[in-house]
Design an enzyme around this catalytic site. Structure first.
Site, mmCIF file in Angstrom:
data_model
loop_
_atom_site.group_PDB
_atom_site.id
_atom_site.type_symbol
_atom_site.label_atom_id
_atom_site.label_comp_id
_atom_site.label_asym_id
_atom_site.label_seq_id
_atom_site.Cartn_x
_atom_site.Cartn_y
_atom_site.Cartn_z
ATOM 1 C CE1 TYR A 149 8.435 -9.627 -48.755
ATOM 2 C CE2 TYR A 149 10.114 -11.344 -48.627
ATOM 3 C CZ TYR A 149 8.814 -10.951 -48.899
ATOM 4 O OH TYR A 149 7.889 -11.884 -49.300
ATOM 5 C CG ASP B 123 8.924 -8.674 -52.414
ATOM 6 O OD1 ASP B 123 8.007 -7.862 -52.692
ATOM 7 O OD2 ASP B 123 8.819 -9.904 -52.616
ATOM 8 C CD GLU C 11 8.125 -14.876 -47.258
ATOM 9 O OE1 GLU C 11 8.794 -14.274 -48.132
ATOM 10 O OE2 GLU C 11 6.899 -14.996 -47.328
#
Length: 443
Positions: free
Chosen positions: A131, A149, A48
């Site tokens: 996020y 996001d 991520e």
């Protein structure tokens, strides 16, 4: 947002249709990505962070190399920062790597190297925003936390016809509340990934693929003919342009075949990374658009190099002020490096190392010299550490000094470079190997 307000703005049947349709589509069509083959929170976290501002195809090889080199939180926490930055080299946005390592150290120290299944703990890690926290907690632990996001806000803006400016914090809060309510019970892991996948593959920023969209039947944005107008987003301030003069100093004598690099300050922009020495161009010439001929290569579309006399004077003074004895020569190449707030146009000049005159040596703040093949920050066995050479701080740097080193191509592997300098150095050594680089005597 309460259920009553949700119901007033977005009817339950539309929300249920959206969630079910998106989830079914994802389970049938999801891409096989390496971080989807695990529920290890560490690997999901790394993926991520890498995926921020970066395309999936670009991230895949970096992710595989990174988790092989640093297979768990402890390995990352204990690694030298230089190794982490080198493994990240070329991926850009290097503060991500530093924050990731600092957060890994915190996890090791505070949680015994185990990423906690706790919202506050994960959200409190350095570099982990709402996020990323939602992504880690939902994908790794199956917790019903939203992961909102830019992709997700675009999808929600279009399907639910949300006109609110997505650049505003209150809109993010609104969409996080909506996204939380959309998560089907027990399906947080797959549903959040379905939202991300849909935004990346179907509901794309430009030319959305509405005809293959699994939820197009009730997409309010499409039905209103506004799918290409949404999301509403106020324009960000463009990065400030800045022309800088870079010195590619070619060594001679003991440094023959090598070039000079310097390390950036310990704090600030591109902290502790390595680069060619460079300084702001003279203000009176930075905006020059006068074309140049016979002075090297310039990439099309970049501003022309400043006038020769001002450039050489600026480089000569800057190099001498840093204790570097080198003679500025011809313009070689131009390149760009863009940050979120700043855009460098680097005008690169070939320079040649010269012996330091005695008067200059007496006035220099430190002796002139730089290491050869030593690892960053280390001296060769049996030798004293090389002196740190000061360099002039430009906009975006902290003003601290950094060491200089002489390196050849084979030694580049020991230093982490921003992508623009990596490309410049490789281009230079390619030309040398092809016999295209010549002496750098000024005209």
């Amino acid at each position: 947002m309460t259920d009553t307000k949700l119901e007033e703005r977005w009817p339950r049947e539309d929300r249920e249709f959206f969630s079910a349709g998106l989830l079914d589509w994802y389970l049938a069509h999801k891409r096989d990505l390496p971080w989807r083959r695990t529920r290890d929170p560490y690997r999901i976290w790394v993926s991520e962070i890498m995926l921020q501002q970066t395309r999936v195809d670009t991230v895949i090889p970096y992710f595989l190399r990174f988790v092989e080199r640093f297979p768990d939180v402890t390995a990352l926490a204990d690694a030298p920062e230089e190794d982490v930055l080198k493994c990240w080299e070329g991926l850009g946005y290097y503060s991500r790597a530093r924050n990731l390592q600092q957060a890994a150290k915190d996890v090791k120290e505070r949680y015994g190297g185990v990423i906690p299944n706790d919202v506050e703990a994960v959200a409190g890690l350095k570099g982990v925003g709402p996020y990323t926290a939602g992504a880690i907690l939902s994908i790794a632990f199956g917790r019903p936390e939203p992961a909102v996001d830019g992709n997700v806000m675009r999808v929600l803006s279009r399907f639910f016809l949300i006109d609110d400016d997505v650049a505003k914090p209150k809109t993010r809060i609104l969409m996080e509340g909506l996204a939380r309510e959309l998560i089907p019970e027990g399906e947080a892991r797959e549903f959040n990934q379905a939202l991300m996948e849909h935004g990346a593959m179907t509901c794309t920023p430009k030319s959305p693929r509405c005809l293959v969209c699994p939820v197009m039947e009730r997409c309010a944005g499409r039905l209103a003919g506004r799918e290409n107008e949404l999301p509403v987003k106020s324009k960000a301030k463009p990065p400030r342009p800045e022309t800088r003069l870079a010195a590619l100093v070619e060594g001679r004598g003991a440094h023959a075949g090598k070039v000079l690099i310097r390390q950036r300050p310990a704090q600030g922009l591109l902290a502790r990374m390595w680069e060619l020495p460079h300084w702001p161009a003279p203000e009176e010439s930075g905006a020059s658009e006068r074309p140049r001929t016979g002075t090297g290569t310039r990439r099309s579309g970049l501003p022309a190099a400043p006038p020769e006399e001002a450039v050489r004077d600026r480089l000569r003074r800057s190099l001498a002020g840093a204790g570097i004895a080198a003679r500025p020569g011809k313009h070689w190449m131009a390149a760009e490096h863009t940050f979120s707030h700043l855009q460098w146009t680097l005008q690169v000049y070939l320079c040649r190392e010269e012996e330091l005159p005695l008067p200059m040596a007496a006035e220099a703040r430190v002796p002139y010299g730089a290491a050869g093949a030593a690892a960053p920050g280390e001296a060769p066995a049996g030798e004293a550490p090389e002196p740190v050479l000061p360099f002039e701080a430009g906009p975006g740097s902290s003003g601290d000094s950094g060491p200089h080193r002489w390196i050849g191509r084979e030694e580049m592997a020991g230093y982490a470079f921003p992508n623009v300098f990596l490309k410049l150095l490789n281009a230079y050594f390619d030309q040398r190997e092809q016999g295209e680089t010549r002496g750098q005597e000024p005209e």
